[in-house]
Design a protein around this motif. Structure first.
Motif, PDB file in Angstrom:
ATOM      1  N   ARG A 160      -5.315   4.202  -1.802  1.00 35.08           N
ATOM      2  CA  ARG A 160      -6.550   3.382  -1.228  1.00 35.08           C
ATOM      3  C   ARG A 160      -6.786   3.670   0.445  1.00 35.08           C
ATOM      4  O   ARG A 160      -7.887   4.014   0.690  1.00 35.08           O
ATOM      5  CB  ARG A 160      -6.502   1.890  -1.542  1.00 35.08           C
ATOM      6  N   TYR A 161      -5.781   3.467   1.011  1.00 34.42           N
ATOM      7  CA  TYR A 161      -5.869   3.792   2.397  1.00 34.42           C
ATOM      8  C   TYR A 161      -6.037   5.181   2.751  1.00 34.42           C
ATOM      9  O   TYR A 161      -6.701   5.393   3.707  1.00 34.42           O
ATOM     10  CB  TYR A 161      -4.321   3.305   3.087  1.00 34.42           C
ATOM     11  N   ASN A 196      -0.739   3.682  -5.951  1.00 33.68           N
ATOM     12  CA  ASN A 196      -1.994   3.512  -5.691  1.00 33.68           C
ATOM     13  C   ASN A 196      -2.648   2.627  -4.687  1.00 33.68           C
ATOM     14  O   ASN A 196      -3.748   2.949  -4.033  1.00 33.68           O
ATOM     15  CB  ASN A 196      -2.435   2.854  -6.898  1.00 33.68           C
ATOM     16  N   GLU A 197      -1.683   1.638  -4.172  1.00 28.96           N
ATOM     17  CA  GLU A 197      -2.073   0.775  -2.796  1.00 28.96           C
ATOM     18  C   GLU A 197      -2.255   1.846  -1.568  1.00 28.96           C
ATOM     19  O   GLU A 197      -3.287   1.936  -0.938  1.00 28.96           O
ATOM     20  CB  GLU A 197      -1.146  -0.049  -2.456  1.00 28.96           C
ATOM     21  N   SER A 198      -1.195   2.790  -1.385  1.00 27.76           N
ATOM     22  CA  SER A 198      -1.331   3.687  -0.259  1.00 27.76           C
ATOM     23  C   SER A 198      -2.452   4.737  -0.640  1.00 27.76           C
ATOM     24  O   SER A 198      -3.262   5.164   0.309  1.00 27.76           O
ATOM     25  CB  SER A 198       0.089   4.381  -0.227  1.00 27.76           C
ATOM     26  N   GLU A 227       8.933  -5.989  -1.803  1.00 23.47           N
ATOM     27  CA  GLU A 227       8.970  -4.635  -1.269  1.00 23.47           C
ATOM     28  C   GLU A 227      10.769  -4.319  -1.277  1.00 23.47           C
ATOM     29  O   GLU A 227      10.863  -3.234  -1.463  1.00 23.47           O
ATOM     30  CB  GLU A 227       8.148  -4.532   0.103  1.00 23.47           C
ATOM     31  N   ARG A 233       2.315   1.423  -8.685  1.00 25.07           N
ATOM     32  CA  ARG A 233       1.636   0.304  -8.029  1.00 25.07           C
ATOM     33  C   ARG A 233       1.390   0.468  -6.627  1.00 25.07           C
ATOM     34  O   ARG A 233       0.343   0.359  -5.757  1.00 25.07           O
ATOM     35  CB  ARG A 233       2.099  -0.846  -8.474  1.00 25.07           C
ATOM     36  N   TYR A 234       2.631   0.744  -5.832  1.00 25.66           N
ATOM     37  CA  TYR A 234       2.557   1.186  -4.496  1.00 25.66           C
ATOM     38  C   TYR A 234       1.902   2.310  -4.063  1.00 25.66           C
ATOM     39  O   TYR A 234       1.358   2.532  -3.165  1.00 25.66           O
ATOM     40  CB  TYR A 234       4.052   1.197  -4.204  1.00 25.66           C
TER      41      TYR A 234
END
Length: 380
Positions: free
Chosen positions: A276-277, A272-274, A167, A269-270
């Protein structure tokens, strides 16, 4: 927030009265600070707390303690002594053996001038006299040594990944290629990242004319109001306007192209991770509360410093990455100041002129290197 500020002003007022033995007949310092704060909050909502800081820890201690001057109309008599004191005895709060920078000294003088100007406008003092600032040539400027080379950035980026600081590595790359300020990037959220082509045609054409290909873009209109932990206990991100802006609105927003493909791939990528939340509604409905970077802290600078030491690369602060991007943009665009101002959000043309001179210094140094190490030219 008003209650907290009121308590801070009252506390400062009590402290000043106690330390300076102010009587009610002389000045009501709490009332003066309230008046000053009220005016400054409207005039400079982003920076008024900084002015209060310089007043509290440098201006007031000098005039009330060092000079024991309780009469504000007499303060101009000590302006010259104040500037001398700033040069010789104004130390950092956290490093008592280190003097504050020239920039901070001028911040102290500006805070003093603003304070006195407001008191004069409100008829608390009879005359307003300006305290001269330190000349600009004495201010600490960035030099070629503060510029991060692309090869250095890549080495630092790869080493951070190798040591499992993924990160921090992406954050470092983000600041290098976008020129964002540290706090601006800290507030980057789901609501700020866009794919595809810019809808603003003039900006798009300018980028194309300079051969700057971009893979997506960011639109930022605010930054976290809190410096260390962006989120509060509920997961909400309190926000304030960008530097130099008074409001959070479309007119104050800034568009930043992402010109590095590696950066764009990992940002996606980051993102898409956020996302999801967000779909789980973990922190509510507001996209701005879903940050891309959640683990950047004060220790991140320590990790970066350690990596630089292992690679034998001079450590430069996060803000040097912004200076680096400004310098490279000046070179890549042939001095297109309008584009650079749109990208970085600079208001002052003079600031960009400094980056132009800096880029010219880099070019001159590069040419010297070639002249010192000539190589044969192959004819076939």
């Amino acid at each position: 927030m008003l209650a907290i500020l009121s308590r801070e002003v009252d506390s400062l007022s009590n402290e000043m009265k106690k330390r300076c033995r102010l009587s009610k007949e002389d000045y009501n310092m709490g009332h003066l600070l309230e008046t000053y704060t009220e005016v400054q909050k409207k005039r400079a909502p982003n920076s008024y707390r900084n002015n209060l800081h310089y007043l509290k820890y440098y201006v007031f201690p000098f005039f009330f303690e060092v000079k024991d001057c309780e009469r504000l109309d007499d303060w101009p008599l000590h302006y010259e002594a104040f500037t001398e004191w700033l040069e010789s005895s104004a130390f950092l709060l956290q490093k008592p053996d280190q003097l504050i920078s020239f920039n901070s000294k001028n911040h102290c003088i500006r805070a003093l001038n603003t304070f006195m100007r407001i008191l004069h406008r409100k008829n608390f003092i009879a005359h307003f006299t300006v305290c001269p600032q330190f000349p600009s040539y004495r201010l600490k400027e960035k030099s070629v040594d503060d510029i991060v080379r692309p090869s250095e950035m890549e080495r630092i980026y790869q080493r951070l990944i190798m040591e499992n600081h993924d990160e921090i590595a992406l954050y470092y790359r983000l600041l290098f290629f976008t020129g964002m300020r540290f706090n601006e990037a800290l507030g980057l959220s789901l609501g700020d990242v866009f794919s595809g082509r810019l809808h603003e045609k003039s900006f798009h054409k300018k980028l194309r004319s300079h051969g700057l290909k971009y893979f997506g873009y960011l639109v930022i209109d605010s930054q976290p109001a809190r410096r260390r932990l962006a989120k509060d206990a509920t997961g909400h991100v309190p926000r304030k306007p960008l530097k130099g802006r008074k409001k959070i609105d479309e007119k104050s927003a800034r568009v930043i192209p992402v010109i590095d493909q590696t950066l764009w791939v990992h940002l996606a990528r980051y993102y898409n991770e956020s996302l999801r939340y967000y779909r789980q509604k973990l922190w509510g409905e507001d996209l701005k509360d879903y940050l891309l970077f959640n683990n950047i802290t004060s220790t991140s600078s320590t990790d970066l410093n350690r990596i630089c030491a292992r690679l034998s690369i001079p450590y430069r602060s996060w803000h040097c990455l912004r200076h680096s991007r400004a310098t490279y943009l000046i070179g890549q665009t042939g001095g297109d100041f309008l584009l650079v101002r749109m990208w970085l959000g600079h208001k002052s043309q003079a600031v960009l002129e400094k980056y132009n001179h800096l880029y010219q210094s880099i070019v001159r140094d590069a040419k010297k290197g070639k002249l010192l190490r000539p190589k044969p030219i192959k004819s076939d």
